[in-house]
Write a protein that holds these residues in place. Structure first.
Motif, mmCIF file in Angstrom:
data_model
loop_
_atom_site.group_PDB
_atom_site.id
_atom_site.type_symbol
_atom_site.label_atom_id
_atom_site.label_comp_id
_atom_site.label_asym_id
_atom_site.label_seq_id
_atom_site.Cartn_x
_atom_site.Cartn_y
_atom_site.Cartn_z
ATOM 1 N N GLU A 59 0.854 -1.191 0.000
ATOM 2 C CA GLU A 59 0.000 0.000 0.000
ATOM 3 C C GLU A 59 0.885 1.233 0.000
ATOM 4 O O GLU A 59 1.900 1.299 0.690
ATOM 5 N N ASN A 60 0.518 2.209 -0.767
ATOM 6 C CA ASN A 60 1.237 3.471 -0.761
ATOM 7 C C ASN A 60 0.857 4.253 0.479
ATOM 8 O O ASN A 60 -0.291 4.263 0.912
ATOM 9 N N THR A 61 1.839 4.931 1.061
ATOM 10 C CA THR A 61 1.549 5.735 2.234
ATOM 11 C C THR A 61 1.012 7.081 1.793
ATOM 12 O O THR A 61 1.095 7.469 0.634
ATOM 13 N N THR A 62 0.507 7.830 2.756
ATOM 14 C CA THR A 62 -0.044 9.142 2.439
ATOM 15 C C THR A 62 1.052 10.115 2.035
ATOM 16 O O THR A 62 0.766 11.203 1.554
ATOM 17 N N ASP A 63 2.354 9.726 2.250
ATOM 18 C CA ASP A 63 3.462 10.586 1.860
ATOM 19 C C ASP A 63 3.721 10.535 0.357
ATOM 20 O O ASP A 63 4.456 11.356 -0.170
ATOM 21 N N SER A 64 3.152 9.542 -0.326
ATOM 22 C CA SER A 64 3.359 9.410 -1.763
ATOM 23 C C SER A 64 2.394 10.322 -2.504
ATOM 24 O O SER A 64 1.176 10.156 -2.391
ATOM 25 N N PRO A 65 2.903 11.296 -3.263
ATOM 26 C CA PRO A 65 2.006 12.212 -3.985
ATOM 27 C C PRO A 65 1.233 11.490 -5.070
ATOM 28 O O PRO A 65 1.718 10.528 -5.663
ATOM 29 N N PHE A 66 0.036 11.969 -5.326
ATOM 30 C CA PHE A 66 -0.835 11.313 -6.293
ATOM 31 C C PHE A 66 -1.733 12.344 -6.960
ATOM 32 O O PHE A 66 -1.778 13.512 -6.575
ATOM 33 N N ILE A 67 -2.465 11.861 -7.967
ATOM 34 C CA ILE A 67 -3.444 12.689 -8.655
ATOM 35 C C ILE A 67 -4.667 11.829 -8.941
ATOM 36 O O ILE A 67 -4.541 10.619 -9.168
ATOM 37 N N PHE A 68 -5.835 12.429 -8.876
ATOM 38 C CA PHE A 68 -7.057 11.735 -9.276
ATOM 39 C C PHE A 68 -7.369 12.100 -10.727
ATOM 40 O O PHE A 68 -7.336 13.273 -11.109
ATOM 41 N N VAL A 69 -7.677 11.076 -11.529
ATOM 42 C CA VAL A 69 -8.051 11.309 -12.926
ATOM 43 C C VAL A 69 -9.399 10.647 -13.188
ATOM 44 O O VAL A 69 -9.735 9.628 -12.586
ATOM 45 N N LYS A 70 -10.153 11.225 -14.096
ATOM 46 C CA LYS A 70 -11.467 10.694 -14.449
ATOM 47 C C LYS A 70 -11.312 9.701 -15.585
ATOM 48 O O LYS A 70 -10.949 10.069 -16.701
ATOM 49 N N ILE A 71 -11.573 8.405 -15.317
ATOM 50 C CA ILE A 71 -11.363 7.381 -16.337
ATOM 51 C C ILE A 71 -12.657 6.912 -16.988
ATOM 52 O O ILE A 71 -12.622 6.177 -17.964
ATOM 53 N N ASP A 72 -13.792 7.297 -16.459
ATOM 54 C CA ASP A 72 -15.061 7.122 -17.166
ATOM 55 C C ASP A 72 -16.034 8.155 -16.606
ATOM 56 O O ASP A 72 -15.636 9.035 -15.846
ATOM 57 N N LYS A 73 -17.294 8.077 -16.969
ATOM 58 C CA LYS A 73 -18.244 9.129 -16.609
ATOM 59 C C LYS A 73 -18.446 9.270 -15.106
ATOM 60 O O LYS A 73 -18.765 10.352 -14.622
ATOM 61 N N LYS A 74 -18.266 8.186 -14.357
ATOM 62 C CA LYS A 74 -18.563 8.226 -12.926
ATOM 63 C C LYS A 74 -17.363 7.940 -12.029
ATOM 64 O O LYS A 74 -17.415 8.197 -10.839
ATOM 65 N N ARG A 75 -16.294 7.392 -12.595
ATOM 66 C CA ARG A 75 -15.212 6.871 -11.759
ATOM 67 C C ARG A 75 -13.978 7.758 -11.796
ATOM 68 O O ARG A 75 -13.508 8.127 -12.857
ATOM 69 N N MET A 76 -13.466 8.101 -10.597
ATOM 70 C CA MET A 76 -12.205 8.819 -10.448
ATOM 71 C C MET A 76 -11.167 7.833 -9.931
ATOM 72 O O MET A 76 -11.415 7.093 -8.987
ATOM 73 N N LYS A 77 -10.004 7.821 -10.557
ATOM 74 C CA LYS A 77 -8.949 6.877 -10.199
ATOM 75 C C LYS A 77 -7.759 7.619 -9.603
ATOM 76 O O LYS A 77 -7.270 8.598 -10.174
ATOM 77 N N LYS A 78 -7.293 7.135 -8.434
ATOM 78 C CA LYS A 78 -6.087 7.695 -7.831
ATOM 79 C C LYS A 78 -4.858 7.064 -8.478
ATOM 80 O O LYS A 78 -4.719 5.850 -8.521
#
Length: 237
Positions: free
Chosen positions: A127-146
């Motif tokens: 599991e990635n820790t909260t210290d790992s920077p990330f971005i949320f992207v929209k991969i379909d009409k309803k789903r956001m992926k970290k």
């Protein structure tokens, strides 16, 4: 430890081609083969596999719907006589797409990708820790992926869309390469072409006007080459 492979294809000849290719490679093991995808699904309920070599056009259940029926799919490699399904399968986190007839050198590139992906998965934290920077992207009409920045390999422009290749999957999003690159940490990512932005620490080799990442080569654009090579040189120890 051997990499456990499953082959599902309604053509016995196609199964034998891949099986015979894999037989002399000591770290890969074909644990079973099926010409009926339903039997393959039943097998997966009680058996662990690392990678499935899967045909698309099959009776009863085609390869795309087979993938969609899996809750926790292993690595997936499509083996098809038709290339037109490639874009659709990118959205299903397929590792590679092999067009029949499959030549051994092309399969070897896939096997290298499989080995590297499983190695990265084994060596990275679960599991990635909260210290790992990330971005949320929209991969379909309803789903956001970290997506964690340290998992991104290459971002590729597909006209009005982007394909984000990561250590754990591939994602199609609606964006321009310029806009998305601006969101990434500049010290970690580098635009090398009007169609590619790459993660500097994922570069395996630089040769001439191309960069190699996970066995695939990406051309450096003519107008980018001086800047790219200078950045890579400055990143070297």
């Amino acid at each position: 430890m051997k990499i456990k492979c499953l082959i599902i294809d309604d053509e016995p000849l196609a199964i034998n081609v891949i099986k015979n290719y894999l037989e002399p490679i000591e770290n890969f093991e074909v644990i079973d083969t099926f010409s009926n995808p339903i039997e393959g699904l039943n097998f997966l309920k009680n058996n662990r596999v690392d990678v499935i070599f899967l045909d698309i056009n099959m009776p009863v259940l085609d390869g795309i719907n087979f993938i969609k029926s899996l809750e926790n799919p292993p690595l997936l490699v499509i083996t098809s006589a038709y290339s037109q399904f490639a874009i659709e399968t990118y959205e299903l986190d397929v590792l590679d797409y092999l067009v029949k007839p499959i030549e051994f050198p092309r399969l070897m590139k896939t096997l290298n990708k499989i080995s590297k992906r499983l190695e990265n998965k084994t060596n990275s934290p679960q599991e990635n820790t909260t210290d790992s920077p990330f971005i949320f992207v929209k991969i379909d009409k309803k789903r956001m992926k970290k997506i964690f920045f340290n998992e991104i390999l290459v971002i590729e422009s597909l006209k009005d869309y982007l394909k984000i290749n990561t250590l754990t999957g591939k994602y199609i999003i609606h964006s321009t390469l310029s806009d998305f690159t601006d969101l990434l940490p500049e010290k970690n990512f580098l635009r090398i072409h009007r169609s590619y932005t790459i993660a500097i620490d994922k570069i395996d080799a630089v040769e001439g006007n191309s960069i190699e990442i996970e066995g695939l080569r990406y051309v450096i654009g003519r107008s980018y080459i001086d800047h790219v090579k200078q950045r890579i040189l400055n990143s070297s120890i």
